[in-house]
Design a protein around this motif. Structure first.
Motif, PDB file in Angstrom:
ATOM      1  N   HIS A 264      45.812  18.377  29.122  1.00 38.08           N
ATOM      2  CA  HIS A 264      44.756  17.739  28.335  1.00 38.08           C
ATOM      3  C   HIS A 264      45.333  16.568  27.534  1.00 38.08           C
ATOM      4  N   VAL A 265      46.492  16.805  26.937  1.00 38.51           N
ATOM      5  CA  VAL A 265      47.145  15.760  26.128  1.00 38.51           C
ATOM      6  C   VAL A 265      47.518  14.571  27.011  1.00 38.51           C
ATOM      7  N   LEU A 266      48.078  14.839  28.191  1.00 40.31           N
ATOM      8  CA  LEU A 266      48.457  13.767  29.108  1.00 40.31           C
ATOM      9  C   LEU A 266      47.235  12.964  29.542  1.00 40.31           C
ATOM     10  N   ALA A 267      46.147  13.662  29.869  1.00 38.19           N
ATOM     11  CA  ALA A 267      44.925  12.978  30.311  1.00 38.19           C
ATOM     12  C   ALA A 267      44.341  12.112  29.205  1.00 38.19           C
ATOM     13  N   ALA A 268      44.491  12.532  27.955  1.00 38.87           N
ATOM     14  CA  ALA A 268      43.912  11.790  26.833  1.00 38.87           C
ATOM     15  C   ALA A 268      44.685  10.530  26.508  1.00 38.87           C
ATOM     16  N   CYS A 269      46.023  10.597  26.544  1.00 40.28           N
ATOM     17  CA  CYS A 269      46.804   9.442  26.094  1.00 40.28           C
ATOM     18  C   CYS A 269      47.423   8.633  27.223  1.00 40.28           C
ATOM     19  N   ARG A 270      47.648   9.249  28.394  1.00 37.76           N
ATOM     20  CA  ARG A 270      48.281   8.525  29.502  1.00 37.76           C
ATOM     21  C   ARG A 270      47.661   8.926  30.828  1.00 37.76           C
ATOM     22  N   PRO A 271      46.371   8.635  31.044  1.00 37.48           N
ATOM     23  CA  PRO A 271      45.704   9.072  32.284  1.00 37.48           C
ATOM     24  C   PRO A 271      46.332   8.490  33.541  1.00 37.48           C
ATOM     25  N   GLY A 272      46.973   7.327  33.407  1.00 38.44           N
ATOM     26  CA  GLY A 272      47.609   6.731  34.578  1.00 38.44           C
ATOM     27  C   GLY A 272      48.763   7.556  35.110  1.00 38.44           C
ATOM     28  N   ALA A 273      49.388   8.368  34.248  1.00 35.49           N
ATOM     29  CA  ALA A 273      50.518   9.206  34.682  1.00 35.49           C
ATOM     30  C   ALA A 273      50.048  10.514  35.296  1.00 35.49           C
ATOM     31  N   TYR A 274      48.785  10.873  35.046  1.00 33.84           N
ATOM     32  CA  TYR A 274      48.300  12.189  35.463  1.00 33.84           C
ATOM     33  C   TYR A 274      48.394  12.429  36.969  1.00 33.84           C
ATOM     34  N   PRO A 275      47.982  11.493  37.823  1.00 29.84           N
ATOM     35  CA  PRO A 275      48.060  11.772  39.275  1.00 29.84           C
ATOM     36  C   PRO A 275      49.472  12.091  39.744  1.00 29.84           C
ATOM     37  N   HIS A 276      50.465  11.465  39.127  1.00 27.16           N
ATOM     38  CA  HIS A 276      51.852  11.693  39.556  1.00 27.16           C
ATOM     39  C   HIS A 276      52.343  13.075  39.129  1.00 27.16           C
ATOM     40  N   ILE A 277      51.878  13.540  37.982  1.00 25.52           N
ATOM     41  CA  ILE A 277      52.225  14.889  37.549  1.00 25.52           C
ATOM     42  C   ILE A 277      51.437  15.913  38.343  1.00 25.52           C
ATOM     43  N   LYS A 278      50.200  15.597  38.674  1.00 25.02           N
ATOM     44  CA  LYS A 278      49.361  16.504  39.452  1.00 25.02           C
ATOM     45  C   LYS A 278      49.985  16.792  40.810  1.00 25.02           C
TER      46      LYS A 278
ATOM     47  N   ARG B  94      45.202  26.058  39.520  1.00 25.35           N
ATOM     48  CA  ARG B  94      44.995  26.774  38.268  1.00 25.35           C
ATOM     49  C   ARG B  94      45.508  25.972  37.078  1.00 25.35           C
ATOM     50  N   TYR B  95      46.436  25.059  37.334  1.00 24.20           N
ATOM     51  CA  TYR B  95      46.961  24.252  36.251  1.00 24.20           C
ATOM     52  C   TYR B  95      45.921  23.263  35.719  1.00 24.20           C
ATOM     53  N   HIS B  96      44.945  22.887  36.559  1.00 22.21           N
ATOM     54  CA  HIS B  96      44.062  21.774  36.243  1.00 22.21           C
ATOM     55  C   HIS B  96      42.635  22.193  35.908  1.00 22.21           C
ATOM     56  N   SER B  97      42.348  23.479  35.915  1.00 24.97           N
ATOM     57  CA  SER B  97      40.979  23.941  35.700  1.00 24.97           C
ATOM     58  C   SER B  97      40.704  24.369  34.263  1.00 24.97           C
ATOM     59  N   ALA B  98      41.714  24.301  33.383  1.00 28.40           N
ATOM     60  CA  ALA B  98      41.545  24.794  32.017  1.00 28.40           C
ATOM     61  C   ALA B  98      40.606  23.903  31.216  1.00 28.40           C
TER      62      ALA B  98
ATOM     63  N   HIS C  98      39.414  16.910  33.907  1.00 25.41           N
ATOM     64  CA  HIS C  98      38.649  15.875  34.623  1.00 25.41           C
ATOM     65  C   HIS C  98      37.700  15.142  33.672  1.00 25.41           C
ATOM     66  N   ASP C  99      37.063  15.880  32.773  1.00 27.11           N
ATOM     67  CA  ASP C  99      36.163  15.251  31.795  1.00 27.11           C
ATOM     68  C   ASP C  99      36.908  14.232  30.948  1.00 27.11           C
ATOM     69  N   ILE C 100      38.112  14.584  30.524  1.00 27.74           N
ATOM     70  CA  ILE C 100      38.894  13.675  29.678  1.00 27.74           C
ATOM     71  C   ILE C 100      39.355  12.457  30.479  1.00 27.74           C
ATOM     72  N   LEU C 101      39.716  12.660  31.752  1.00 35.37           N
ATOM     73  CA  LEU C 101      40.145  11.541  32.590  1.00 35.37           C
ATOM     74  C   LEU C 101      39.023  10.530  32.778  1.00 35.37           C
TER      75      LEU C 101
END
Length: 584
Positions: A354-368, A375-379, A388-391
């Protein structure tokens, strides 16, 4: 009897003052003189005047004056300084020895039961400084040696600022003086202001040798906490001292588990929160990634301290998502202990993702890609926001929290912010994008318009006569004209692609800066293609006048020389600025 002032209009007194400076004994040989009553306006005696002067100090003069007037030994001026204070402040080692030797001949003090020399050595001035304080400030090692040798039982009190001689030596990096104090004083006090110790300040100022000496002699200081609850390891982690971090962990590994008072942050939290700081907040650039080494060292030595959380419920991975690069994050996630933290929620239900999506969404796909399991991404957090909402829509509340953590006015315990600011945070970059978006759209629209118009109004015109070539360009078989058509079409397509990415980036937040970087590349490439199109088109039209055509073509291509020159000057200034910052 009234005191005789050096500062009167009397020629005799000016002569006395000059004699005291030079160490001339003759003017003070009169048996009727009361030497302790000859004072300057700030109550300096002849010994104060002589020892404060820039001339060579005379041990003979000091001995003679003490023989004539022993009370000069402990007489103080308006600042509370005895002659020993002044001698120690100026590093007059022979004079210090003379003063102490003469003090040994004096009788013991009946009230305190102390020897006269001890009273003199322990005497404090108006600032609370003893002679040892004064000697340590300027690192006069030989003076420190004799003072500590003559009174090893004394722990040496703190001055009015709360600083002991040992603390001052540690703060100023006076390694030799510190060694003398530790070697000779049986119980040297280590305290400083605000609950700091000598070890705290040595670590904070990155004095490796002093830290090593203190750990040899005062190992228990590793868990001492200042008024904010910081241990020396907190300072090492926050200020990026890798070598000192290793020393402290070797001395006391349990210091890694101590949380501070204000926010319950451990040294590991602090090191991650300040990692990869912008140049404004870092040590010299060659040490920019020192914090990553500290993070790895603490995790390798104390793996279970990764489970600890601060007062918001943030674990080390929450902090890492705000500061570490994608490469560093992926490296950190190789550790199964760290990877297990990805599902841990803070007090508001936010996982590290959630924190990553809020401040650095561009990095999220690479961590994903690194975390394949869904299960990591459904919280969802307590506001029922998924990652996804935050992205897609952002998270103003979480972004505001991160920005508050990065606020710093250079004061307080977190001088660089609880989390140091990052130029890669989306909420810092969006305003800059908004400021430049309109100008970029004007540029790409202009390029598209110019290239489209140039394509319809071909240089040289069209064939108007009936036949198979009717409507075709006159110059279509010339190489220069063909180059014009190709580069003009290229500039047109690149400018339209840039317009499309501007539009697409505005609603696809997770890929925002990826598109943003490509937009700038497309605009730059379109400008280059348009310059080449202009040069080749004018050459094709003016080729019958070859000299004129070449001159016009060269003028057009001089654009690249201008850009290269500007780039060279900019790079030269950037390197000079980096060198100045590293030197500072």
């Amino acid at each position: 009897m009234d005191s005789v002032s050096f500062g009167s209009e009397c020629e005799f007194n000016r002569d006395l003052y000059k004699a005291a400076i030079k160490g001339d004994i003759q003017p003070f040989t009169d048996d009727n003189q009361h030497l302790d009553l000859i004072l300057t306006p700030i109550k300096n005696t002849i010994l104060h005047v002589h020892l404060s002067s820039e001339t060579r100090k005379s041990t003979l003069f000091v001995r003679e004056m003490l023989e004539k007037c022993p009370s000069l030994l402990r007489q103080v001026n308006a600042n509370g300084d005895t002659p020993l204070h002044v001698a120690a402040r100026h590093g007059c080692f022979p004079i210090v020895k003379v003063l102490i030797q003469y003090a040994k001949t004096q009788p013991q003090d009946p009230e305190s039961g102390l020897e006269y020399k001890q009273l003199m050595i322990r005497k404090s001035n108006n600032e609370g400084n003893s002679a040892l304080h004064e000697a340590v400030v300027s690192d006069y090692v030989r003076v420190v040696e004799i003072l500590t040798k003559e009174d090893p039982e004394f722990s040496h009190f703190a001055n009015n600022l709360g600083e002991t001689p040992l603390f001052i030596a540690a703060e100023r990096g006076c390694l030799l003086s510190l060694r003398e104090i530790l070697k000779r004083c049986k119980s040297a006090a280590h305290e400083g202001p605000h609950g700091m110790t000598a070890l705290h300040v040595a670590v904070k100022n990155n004095h490796l040798g002093i830290t090593r000496e203190l750990l040899k002699n005062k190992e228990s200081l590793t868990r001492n906490r200042n008024q904010n609850g910081w241990t020396p390891l907190h300072f090492a982690a926050y200020y990026g001292s890798f070598s000192i971090t290793k020393l402290l962990l070797e001395s006391d590994i349990f210091a890694a588990y101590v949380a501070d008072k204000d926010r319950k942050m451990t040294p590991l939290h602090m090191s991650v929160s300040i990692a990869n700081s912008s140049p404004k907040y870092t040590l010299p650039l060659k040490k920019k990634y020192m914090h990553m080494q500290i993070i790895e060292e603490i995790i390798s030595q104390c793996p279970d301290c990764c489970q600890m959380v601060d007062d918001r419920g943030w674990n080390v991975l929450h902090f890492a998502m705000t500061k570490l690069t994608v490469l560093q994050l992926n490296s950190l996630l190789e550790n199964p202990i760290i990877r297990d933290l990805i599902t841990k929620k803070d007090a508001k239900g936010n996982t590290p993702l959630h924190v990553l999506a809020a401040c650095r969404p561009g990095a999220y796909p690479h961590i994903k890609e690194k975390l394949k399991a869904s299960r990591y991404h459904s919280a969802v957090n307590k506001q029922n926001d998924s990652i996804h909402d935050i992205l897609v829509d952002g998270s103003p509340q979480l972004q505001e929290e991160i920005q508050e953590l990065s606020n710093s006015d250079g004061t307080g315990p977190y001088r660089r912010g609880i989390i140091s600011k990052s130029p890669f945070w989306i909420f810092h970059r969006l305003p800059r994008y908004e400021k430049t978006k309109d100008s970029e759209l004007v540029v790409v629209t202009l390029i598209a318009t110019v290239t489209f118009t140039a394509a319809l109004t071909m240089p040289g015109g069209y064939q108007s006569e009936k036949g198979p070539r009717q409507g075709t360009a006159f110059l279509s078989r010339k190489a220069a004209f063909q180059a014009f058509v190709i580069t003009d079409a290229t500039a047109f397509v690149l400018s339209l692609a840039a317009v499309f990415l501007h539009f697409f980036a505005s609603w696809n937040l997770s890929r925002f800066w990826f598109y943003r970087a490509h937009t700038r590349f497309l605009i730059s490439s379109a400008i280059v293609a348009m310059v080449v199109a202009f040069s080749s088109g004018t050459y094709a039209v003016l080729s019958p006048s070859l000299g004129f055509a070449i001159a016009t073509c060269l003028i057009g291509l001089s654009f690249f020389l201008v850009i290269l020159r500007i780039g060279y000057v900019f790079e030269k200034r950037r390197r000079r600025s980096m060198n100045e910052r590293s030197g500072a």
